[in-house]
Design a protein around this motif. Structure first.
Motif, PDB file in Angstrom:
ATOM      1  N   VAL A  41      13.297  16.838  28.556  1.00 31.95           N
ATOM      2  CA  VAL A  41      14.014  15.563  28.557  1.00 31.95           C
ATOM      3  C   VAL A  41      13.340  14.552  27.619  1.00 31.95           C
ATOM      4  CG1 VAL A  41      14.569  13.552  29.984  1.00 31.95           C
ATOM      5  CG2 VAL A  41      15.066  15.844  30.822  1.00 31.95           C
ATOM      6  N   LEU A  42      12.035  14.438  27.702  1.00 31.93           N
ATOM      7  CA  LEU A  42      11.318  13.486  26.843  1.00 31.93           C
ATOM      8  C   LEU A  42      11.520  13.817  25.359  1.00 31.93           C
ATOM      9  CD1 LEU A  42       7.954  12.949  28.787  1.00 31.93           C
ATOM     10  CD2 LEU A  42       9.955  11.440  28.696  1.00 31.93           C
ATOM     11  N   MET A  43      11.491  15.110  25.031  1.00 30.01           N
ATOM     12  CA  MET A  43      11.726  15.527  23.646  1.00 30.01           C
ATOM     13  C   MET A  43      13.097  15.073  23.151  1.00 30.01           C
ATOM     14  SD  MET A  43       9.550  17.016  21.824  1.00 30.01           S
ATOM     15  CE  MET A  43      10.608  17.828  20.600  1.00 30.01           C
ATOM     16  N   VAL A  47      13.960  12.325  20.100  1.00 28.39           N
ATOM     17  CA  VAL A  47      14.746  12.622  18.903  1.00 28.39           C
ATOM     18  C   VAL A  47      15.952  11.693  18.786  1.00 28.39           C
ATOM     19  CG1 VAL A  47      16.171  14.357  17.757  1.00 28.39           C
ATOM     20  CG2 VAL A  47      14.016  15.035  18.830  1.00 28.39           C
ATOM     21  N   TYR A  48      16.592  11.398  19.904  1.00 27.31           N
ATOM     22  CA  TYR A  48      17.874  10.694  19.834  1.00 27.31           C
ATOM     23  C   TYR A  48      17.840   9.247  20.308  1.00 27.31           C
ATOM     24  CZ  TYR A  48      19.708  15.355  18.995  1.00 27.31           C
ATOM     25  OH  TYR A  48      19.963  16.601  18.474  1.00 27.31           O
ATOM     26  N   LEU A  56      22.430  11.981  27.116  1.00 24.56           N
ATOM     27  CA  LEU A  56      21.236  12.766  27.429  1.00 24.56           C
ATOM     28  C   LEU A  56      21.575  13.956  28.322  1.00 24.56           C
ATOM     29  CD1 LEU A  56      18.227  13.164  27.248  1.00 24.56           C
ATOM     30  CD2 LEU A  56      17.930  11.505  29.082  1.00 24.56           C
ATOM     31  N   ALA A  57      22.391  13.694  29.343  1.00 27.13           N
ATOM     32  CA  ALA A  57      22.794  14.751  30.272  1.00 27.13           C
ATOM     33  C   ALA A  57      23.415  15.918  29.508  1.00 27.13           C
ATOM     34  CB  ALA A  57      23.779  14.210  31.296  1.00 27.13           C
ATOM     35  N   GLU A  58      24.238  15.573  28.524  1.00 22.83           N
ATOM     36  CA  GLU A  58      24.897  16.626  27.769  1.00 22.83           C
ATOM     37  C   GLU A  58      23.896  17.429  26.931  1.00 22.83           C
ATOM     38  OE1 GLU A  58      28.131  17.964  25.111  1.00 22.83           O
ATOM     39  OE2 GLU A  58      28.264  15.758  25.050  1.00 22.83           O
ATOM     40  N   LYS A  59      22.943  16.740  26.343  1.00 16.61           N
ATOM     41  CA  LYS A  59      21.949  17.419  25.495  1.00 16.61           C
ATOM     42  C   LYS A  59      21.105  18.433  26.268  1.00 16.61           C
ATOM     43  CE  LYS A  59      21.906  14.362  21.691  1.00 16.61           C
ATOM     44  NZ  LYS A  59      23.225  14.863  21.191  1.00 16.61           N
TER      45      LYS A  59
END
Lengths: 147, 147
Positions: A41-43, A47-48, A56-59
């Motif tokens: 999650v932190l990564m 990046v975004y 975020l949830a989708e990623k």
DNA sequence: CACAATCATTTGATTAGTCAAGTTATAAAA
DNA sequence: TTTTATAACTTGACTAATCAAATGATTGTG
């Protein structure tokens, strides 16, 4: 019974391997006081950022409820800040998280890489990657078979 | 930042794919009132029964605590019985579980298989299987890198 | 302005798992 | 025979996730 197809054998291998390497990764990341899920999650945020919880949830392919709970934990640990911004919440890393990531990222990358570098040459890795990419992309547009 | 190796790309693909296909499998197995984890455990019992909790835990790569909790749930649902037998507990499927498995097994097998059959030919599947087998076997004898 | 619509996030109940400390059952030693 | 060791299992505290219902925030419309 006991009528295995090649596909079912691959499936089991993938499940067992990811399960196991995930645990090893958790063990490895203990030195940074992080879990694999948290690092992931932190990564994505790094990046975004800045981004909303939905994005975020989708990623990380988690539900909205899942990301909400994860972010509460990360916020309590002081890794992220959320600001109500229009009707969404905008997420950003704190300096603390940036510092830890800078250290952890190259090590985690090397750790992940070692699972494959040790046993497959470059060509084999490329093959594995393209095969898995095809399988993954296909699964994303797959529908549940009818009852 | 953003310095990806091929290995790290494979790792991410594997994680996302297994995560996603696991969710789809959960969805699929709803028609039998089972989760993927439960199906996995019941399958292993059906193949190796009677067996002890330790043996089962090892087969599904879960800790003893994990298997203990899972078996409590399966016992409450009437899928298995445990008998204190010498100092271990011996696990067996009930008739209910046998009946459900007989129905669910071929369907779940076909479901798993479809992830690969739809996009890879037989040779590609064999390649994917051998590559993943090597990677998995290697990871099992891998040690945590020093701090 | 108040009220409904809608999108984003949170929350309660549950499954699934981890680790480490605590039980229980059996075997062996004092 | 009471203690001690040990293997097998359970349990408390926690992370991580899911679904579905509830809550917040903002924008239109009557």
């Amino acid at each position: 019974m006991r009528n295995n197809t090649i596909g079912s054998l691959i499936w089991l291998r993938l499940m067992r391997f990811t399960n196991q390497s995930n645990q090893m990764s958790n063990d490895f990341l203990k030195r940074f006081d992080l879990t694999t899920a948290q690092f992931d999650v932190l990564m994505q945020i790094s990046v975004y950022q800045p981004l909303t919880q939905m994005e975020l949830a989708e990623k990380v392919t988690v539900t909205q409820g899942g990301i909400s709970r994860m972010l509460v934990r990360l916020e309590n640990e002081g890794y992220i800040v959320r600001k109500q911004d229009w009707k969404t919440k905008t997420i950003r890393l704190t300096a603390k998280a940036e510092a830890i990531l800078e250290q952890a990222m190259p090590e985690q990358l090397a750790f992940q890489t070692s699972f494959f570098d040790d046993v497959l040459n470059h060509e084999e890795q490329t093959t594995l990657y393209t095969l898995m990419t095809r399988v993954h992309k296909h699964s994303q547009k797959k529908e549940l078979p009818p009852e």
